[in-house]
Enzyme design. Structure first.
Site, PDB file in Angstrom:
ATOM      1  CG  ASP A 326      -1.862   1.122   1.304  1.00  0.00           C
ATOM      2  OD1 ASP A 326      -2.444   1.433   0.250  1.00  0.00           O
ATOM      3  OD2 ASP A 326      -2.049   1.703   2.377  1.00  0.00           O
ATOM      4  CG  ASP A 613      -2.131   1.678   6.708  1.00  0.00           C
ATOM      5  OD1 ASP A 613      -2.873   1.511   5.709  1.00  0.00           O
ATOM      6  OD2 ASP A 613      -1.527   2.748   6.926  1.00  0.00           O
ATOM      7  CG  ASP A 617      -4.411  -1.976   2.839  1.00  0.00           C
ATOM      8  OD1 ASP A 617      -4.529  -1.812   1.616  1.00  0.00           O
ATOM      9  OD2 ASP A 617      -3.986  -1.098   3.602  1.00  0.00           O
TER      10      ASP A 617
END
Length: 888
Positions: A326, A613, A617
């Site tokens: 990410d 996080d 995700d």
């Protein structure tokens, strides 16, 4: 698709009047129809079911078979030891699965306990679980969104959606927008508000269009709740090994009985011998040793800020060749930062820290206006308010223009708040004996209401050429994925109305800001690429921003290597999977896209790690081979769905963890090959003695002693061998490779054959000393006991010394460092002491049917024991010399 319909259409479909809301009776009726507004999960497995599911493994079956065999021959202590190993492994598995099931519970906790709704014409605060489709929800700053809403009213409304989209900046909302494209990404649906996101600015109202599992976060919960019991590479290897060992043990027993029938031996005696061979074929301590090595690896990794939740994940890290990361908060700092500022003809980079350098007067005026025209605060490293405005306050601090000192000196007396239509904000502050208007916002809108510009401390008329210059710099900054903000001012002698503020302004300049990369990440990505690992960025942010960060970090080279979620939807699954290796950046993606990306990479045989996080995700963290959650900024949901948590949120830690994982796999492989070499030696010893009608040199109890005690200590020590310093200069191993790849099978056969032959040779010497040969009949029991003692000691000693050679398949023990693994040296010494104790202490000697040896025989035993070690070291030397010649 509520976002593609007008407010009137939505309200009509849901049969609700926004000014009155639902009646209490109607709300009760709908609650019965749609159920409570809370996330659900599938029924949990009972602890007993979890326990028995841990036993479905071939190696466990083999261990249980070994326990049964040892029980048959009366060695109850060994049976208990083996059963305890099996039970311990199962208990550890149950605990891990129980903890992993916390992901859905964390999602459930994220739903807000209270919500403000309009019912029976009045605003009421109710439990969010009681919200139903059609409810009118009132939003203001600081409130969580309790369900998915189609906005019907918005006033400067901003909602922070990073948990769903990955964007670090709050999204502007507009109730009047309508989107006809059915594939509009979540982050672009400005007329919608989603469950568990946070209202940060303004106010609004929305009608509930989805609750519970039908919300966007509910869809994530469904994905998380699906079964995904794919085995890790290590588990696959051990299962494969367990099956082989199981079939070998059965095959040996069958062969023994066939030989017994041909040779017309005593069948009961052959049954006991077959048991000896079966026990020799099975490394009883293997499962326990692997579990111990992994557990010690977990402890080591915790010291480098990586908390591993599932033991096999340690090994999986070692074979990772794709890291899907990410962007926000993982590769970047998750805070907007001003990196460039521009006053006419002067483009400058912002210093990384506070500066004592002399800034030009124009720059001072630029920063001063930006700070005064902000509502955010920033003290002691903590900020409140809009991330963009916090960045402006930090900019002021860098130039010695703190918010508190400026506000004290230039008190605000009036303001015109930000409006998404104007894209401007203005404040009126005291300035000497008069007042000054400070206006910030979109540069093109500022230029329309400005008539002059500040150039070198002087106010000059704003020409068309100057406007083009400002717009050109804006475009350059935008191309670099910077968010651009312009600022202007005007002086006035008296108080003016807010509507009169934004006219006839003097443009000062503009600033460019971005969520910058973490400082240490670029070097980590370069190291990962050297190690044959491909980093991939997956983000909910805009394409240009993502590609700019990816280029800076060395992840991507051009925008052609990027793809948006909308573009993914236009490609068939087959085509997407086929071309997946052409892309390095995926932008504006949904949780479903992330899972699709991970699956596409896995379809090519890659071992994929996913870091993140946010709630968005979690599904991809679960479906990746190894999910890595951020410990500081990570949500409970992400942590619950992951295999590993980084306590420092540092991408660099992932690279260190991969290095650790590679070394752990290598160490496990060393332990496995060592144990199999030892067991092969035992099998050869017993099998050849039966094949040639010789007395059996080893008893089942003696084999069990060596397998469970003497072999185990060196195997564990090999499992914690210091790491290979060159491990990250090599490509990841092929996950399809077996334990026996790259010459490991040859090493195992060579070592095992030498150990087996030398054990038989020691047995022969023991008989020969007393005037007997291997083919002699009616050998006295005391002579057999002495000869068996020699073979017993040679078998144990050769295995102990051979472990030194197993530390590296290519480097000599002197190059690796003879004393660089003191645990192994200690294990070898302990092994010799235990072996000496067994043949010297009368009680143990009687139990194991062994006898003390003469000094000369000890010399023969040690000489024989050194042969496998010496031969393997010579083989490595020859191999190294041949490799050197071929490279020349």
């Amino acid at each position: 698709m509520w976002f593609s319909q007008s407010q009137e259409e939505v309200l009509k479909k849901l049969d609700v009047n926004p000014s009155k809301g639902l009646s209490s009776a109607e709300a009760k009726s709908r609650l019965e129809k749609y159920g409570q507004n809370k996330l659900k999960s599938k029924p949990k497995k009972s602890l007993i079911a979890l326990f028995f599911s841990q036993l479905k493994d071939m190696l466990i079956y083999v261990l249980l078979g070994a326990a049964l065999i040892t029980m048959i021959i009366g060695e109850y202590t060994d049976s208990i030891i083996i059963l305890l190993v099996v039970i311990l492994n199962a208990v550890i598995g149950v605990v891990q699965e129980y903890k992993a099931g916390k992901a859905i519970e964390a999602l459930q906790k994220m739903t807000t306990p209270k919500a403000l709704v309009r019912r029976d014409g009045e605003a009421k605060e109710i439990n969010s679980e009681e919200i139903v489709p059609g409810d009118i929800v009132i939003l203001d700053a600081g409130r969580f969104v309790p369900a998915d809403l189609r906005l019907v009213e918005s006033a400067n409304l901003q909602i922070e959606e990073s948990a769903l989209t990955g964007e670090s900046v709050p999204t502007d909302k507009d109730a009047n927008s309508v989107y006809e494209d059915p594939k509009t990404p979540i982050g672009d649906k400005s007329n919608m508000a989603f469950m568990s996101t946070l209202t940060t600015y303004g106010r609004g109202e929305g009608v509930v269009v989805a609750t519970a599992m039908e919300t966007e976060i509910g869809k994530i919960a469904k994905i998380l709740d699906e079964d995904n019991d794919e085995m890790t590479p290590l588990q696959k290897k051990l299962e494969e090994l367990g099956k082989i060992l199981g079939f070998v043990a059965i095959g040996i027993c069958v062969v023994i009985f066939i030989i017994a029938l041909i040779q017309k031996r005593d069948l009961f005696e052959m049954f006991l011998t077959a048991i000896s061979l079966a026990v020799a074929a099975i490394p009883e301590g293997l499962a326990a040793i692997v579990a111990i090595v992994l557990a010690l690896g977990v402890t080591r990794m915790s010291k480098i800020n990586a908390i591993v939740k599932k033991l096999p994940a340690v090994e999986t890290l070692g074979s990772v060749n794709i890291i899907c990361s990410d962007k926000t908060g993982t590769l970047t700092q998750n805070k907007m930062t001003v990196v460039k500022h521009y006053t006419y003809n002067k483009l400058s980079d912002v210093p990384a820290a506070e500066t004592s350098l002399e800034a030009s007067g124009d720059t001072i005026e630029l920063v001063k206006s930006l700070v005064l025209c902000s509502d955010a605060t920033y003290e002691n490293g903590q900020g409140t308010g809009d991330p963009t405005e916090i960045a402006l306050i930090i900019l002021g601090d860098k130039y010695g223009l703190s918010r508190n000192s400026l506000n004290t000196k230039h008190n605000r007396v009036s303001e015109k708040p930000f409006d998404s239509d104007r894209k401007l904000m203005s404040t009126l502050n005291k300035e000497g004996n008069g007042f000054r208007v400070h206006t910030k916002g979109a540069i093109d809108n500022l230029l329309k209401i400005s008539s002059s510009a500040l150039v070198d401390g002087k106010i000059v008329p704003l020409t068309e050429d100057m406007k083009e210059n400002y717009l050109k710099i804006t475009e350059q900054m935008s191309d670099s994925a910077l968010r651009v903000l312009g600022v202007a001012f005007k002086d006035t002698d008296s108080l003016i109305e807010p509507d009169a503020m934004e006219t006839d302004l003097t443009i000062i300049g503009l600033v460019g800001m971005i969520d910058p990369p973490r400082l240490e990440v670029k070097a980590s990505i370069a190291e990962a690429k050297t190690a044959g690992i491909t980093p991939i960025m997956i983000t909910g942010d805009h394409k240009n921003t993502a590609v700019a960060i990816a280029k800076e970090l060395g992840i991507a080279e051009s925008i052609e290597q990027s793809l948006t979620g909308a573009e993914i939807d236009e490609i068939s699954d087959e085509e997407f999977s086929k071309n997946i290796n052409n892309y390095r950046v995926f932008a504006r993606v949904s949780p479903e896209h992330k899972v699709k990306i991970v699956r596409a990479f896995k379809s090519h045989g890659n071992i994929v790690s996913m870091t993140g996080d946010g709630v968005n995700d979690a599904p991809s963290l679960k479906f990746a081979d190894i999910g890595v959650a951020m410990g500081i900024t990570g949500t409970d949901v992400a942590k619950g769905a992951s295999d590993m948590i980084l306590t420092d949120d540092n991408f660099t830690t992932i690279v260190h963890a991969i290095e650790e994982g590679r070394n752990i796999y290598n160490n496990i492989k060393k332990s496995v090959i060592f144990l199999l070499s030892c067991n092969l030696g035992e099998v050869i010893t017993v099998f050849l003695s039966i094949l040639f009608f010789w007395p059996v040199p080893l008893l089942p109890t003696q084999i069990l002693w060596i397998n469970l005690i003497t072999d185990t200590l060196p195997a564990i020590s090999l499992g914690i061998d210091p790491g290979d310093k060159d491990i990250m200069k090599r490509k990841p191993r092929n996950p399809k490779d077996s334990f026996f790849a790259n010459g490991a099978a040859f090493n195992a056969i060579l070592g095992g054959s030498l150990i087996g032959i030398l054990t038989l040779l020691a047995f022969y010497f023991g008989l020969h000393e007393h005037g007997y040969s291997l083919g002699s009949k009616n050998i006295p029991e005391d002579v057999l006991t002495y000869a068996r003692t020699m073979s017993f000691v040679v078998l144990a000693a050769s295995q102990l010394l051979y472990s030194l050679s197993m530390r590296s398949a290519t480097k000599s023990i002197f190059k690796v460092g003879l004393f660089s693994n003191m645990y192994l040296i200690g294990a070898i010494i302990a092994g010799f002491i235990l072996q000496l104790g067994v043949i010297s202490i009368p009680l143990l000697a009687n139990a194991f049917k062994v006898h003390n040896l003469s000094l000369m025989d000890w010399g023969i035993v040690i000489l024989f024991a050194l042969v496998p070690l010496t031969v393997n070291e010579l083989f490595k030397l020859v191999k190294s010399l041949l490799k050197g010649k071929s490279e020349e």
